[in-house]
Design a protein around this motif. Structure first.
Motif, short mmCIF file in Angstrom:
data_model
loop_
_atom_site.label_atom_id
_atom_site.label_comp_id
_atom_site.label_asym_id
_atom_site.label_seq_id
_atom_site.Cartn_x
_atom_site.Cartn_y
_atom_site.Cartn_z
N GLU A 169 8.38 9.37 8.66
CA GLU A 169 7.74 9.77 7.42
C GLU A 169 8.04 11.21 7.02
O GLU A 169 7.95 12.13 7.85
CB GLU A 169 6.23 9.57 7.51
N ASP A 170 8.35 11.40 5.76
CA ASP A 170 8.48 12.72 5.15
C ASP A 170 9.40 13.64 5.94
O ASP A 170 9.06 14.79 6.22
CB ASP A 170 7.09 13.36 5.00
N ASP B 202 7.60 7.03 -7.25
CA ASP B 202 7.74 8.48 -7.11
C ASP B 202 8.72 8.84 -6.00
O ASP B 202 8.81 10.00 -5.60
CB ASP B 202 6.38 9.12 -6.84
N LYS B 203 9.39 7.82 -5.45
CA LYS B 203 10.39 7.97 -4.40
C LYS B 203 9.81 8.53 -3.10
O LYS B 203 10.51 9.16 -2.32
CB LYS B 203 11.57 8.84 -4.88
N GLU B 204 8.52 8.30 -2.88
CA GLU B 204 7.89 8.64 -1.60
C GLU B 204 7.83 7.35 -0.77
O GLU B 204 6.76 6.78 -0.54
CB GLU B 204 6.51 9.25 -1.82
N TYR B 205 9.01 6.91 -0.33
CA TYR B 205 9.13 5.58 0.24
C TYR B 205 8.36 5.40 1.55
O TYR B 205 7.92 4.30 1.86
CB TYR B 205 10.61 5.24 0.45
N SER B 206 8.20 6.47 2.31
CA SER B 206 7.48 6.33 3.58
C SER B 206 6.00 6.05 3.37
O SER B 206 5.31 5.63 4.31
CB SER B 206 7.65 7.60 4.41
N LYS B 207 5.49 6.25 2.16
CA LYS B 207 4.08 5.98 1.87
C LYS B 207 3.90 4.63 1.18
O LYS B 207 2.82 4.32 0.67
CB LYS B 207 3.50 7.10 0.99
N CYS C 62 3.81 5.31 -4.77
CA CYS C 62 4.74 5.71 -3.71
C CYS C 62 6.20 5.50 -4.12
O CYS C 62 6.94 6.45 -4.36
CB CYS C 62 4.44 4.93 -2.43
#
Length: 323
Positions: free
Chosen positions: A298-299, A97-102, A94
């Motif tokens: 999120e997202d 990969d800079k998908e911080y909400s996950k 997460c």
């Protein structure tokens, strides 16, 4: 993340020193913290029967840049909208990969107070170009969520949309649905005073014609059970909904919503929090109702939301406290 209570905008005055920023980090003063679920200061317009003169309507955050890494392309004193997450910044799937909400962190949300200094990844910050204000910036999250919801629900001309609950999110969803050509929208609440607030933002008409937008209201008294509440809504609307949006975050309204949506329709729920919910999922499955649950943080595409405001596609200023 480092944070400290500051007495002014200079982090040097903080009793807790900040480590050097990484290239993609921003040091901010948090001017407007997230107030989701904060009672009278929360996101629901209808709760504000006597709103304070400087109350922020919405549940987003905004602040001022104090320092920025070289890869951030931000300057000191820039105003920004903030996705106020506290990711661990280490988990591979997460954060890396800079998908911080996950992020797998169990403390993704932290309580903050105005004036605190915080450092965040640049990906969680969106620049507010002039003349956007911090108050408008605190509503960017609401707009971004509404955009995501309307894209998922995909209302079309000729369809009927029911929005449960008077909130900034619900009203903005109405405006976005209207922009898509939807001509039948009804806002539902248990209090007519809350609906009066909604009428300030959405054009309400009791009649309709081919060239007007008909937005109606319906009051469902507190304590009404799901079946009777849904029946009252459908009767007032004159049809079952193609799209029903629960803009309150209350799970108790799920069963009301499920009985207002036509077979093959769409139900969108904003604010997924509780892990255990009792609702008629089997009945919605039998009716082939599509269900979307949207978590408020999120997202979300903050940059897209800012661009919409700058282009005049949506106005947030009317939602902000007036001097």
């Amino acid at each position: 993340m480092s944070s400290a209570s500051g007495v002014d905008s200079d982090p040097a005055s903080s009793p807790i020193p900040f480590p050097p920023l990484k290239d993609d980090e921003v040091l901010l003063r948090l001017d407007i913290p997230s107030n989701c679920g904060a009672g009278l200061n929360g996101p629901y317009l209808g709760e504000l029967s006597n709103p304070p003169s400087h109350n922020t309507i919405g549940y987003g955050s905004a602040g001022t840049v104090l320092e920025a890494g070289p890869k951030c392309f931000l300057q000191r004193d820039d105003k920004v909208a903030i996705n106020l997450l506290t990711p661990c910044r280490r988990c591979h799937a997460c954060c890396r990969d800079k998908e911080y909400s996950k992020c797998i962190s169990k403390s993704l949300h932290t309580q903050y107070t105005p004036g605190m200094f915080i450092s965040l990844p640049r990906a969680l910050v969106a620049l507010l170009p002039p003349p956007l204000t911090l108050e408008e910036g605190s509503l960017i999250q609401v707009l971004a969520l509404a955009v995501k919801m309307v894209n998922k629900a995909d209302p079309k001309p000729g369809q009927g949309v029911i929005v449960l609950g008077v909130s900034c999110l619900g009203i903005i969803f109405c405006l976005l649905a209207r922009a898509r050509g939807v001509r039948q929208i009804m806002v539902v609440d248990r209090d007519d005073g809350r609906l009066n607030v909604a009428r300030k933002f959405v054009r309400f008409l009791e009649t309709q014609s081919a060239d007007t937008v008909a937005v109606m209201t319906c009051v469902v008294p507190e304590g009404t059970d799901a079946a009777n509440g849904a029946a009252a809504v459908v009767q007032a609307f004159g049809r079952e909904a193609d799209v029903c949006v629960n803009a309150t975050g209350e799970y108790g309204l799920m069963n009301v919503a499920s009985k207002t949506v036509k077979s093959g329709g769409v139900y969108v729920h904003a604010g997924v929090r509780e892990s255990e919910v009792s609702w008629d999922v089997l009945g919605m499955w039998r009716e082939d109702i599509t269900i979307h649950g949207e978590v408020c943080c999120e997202d979300l595409n903050y940059e897209e939301a800012v661009k919409m405001v700058m282009l005049g596609e949506v106005s947030l200023r009317e939602f902000c406290p007036q001097e």
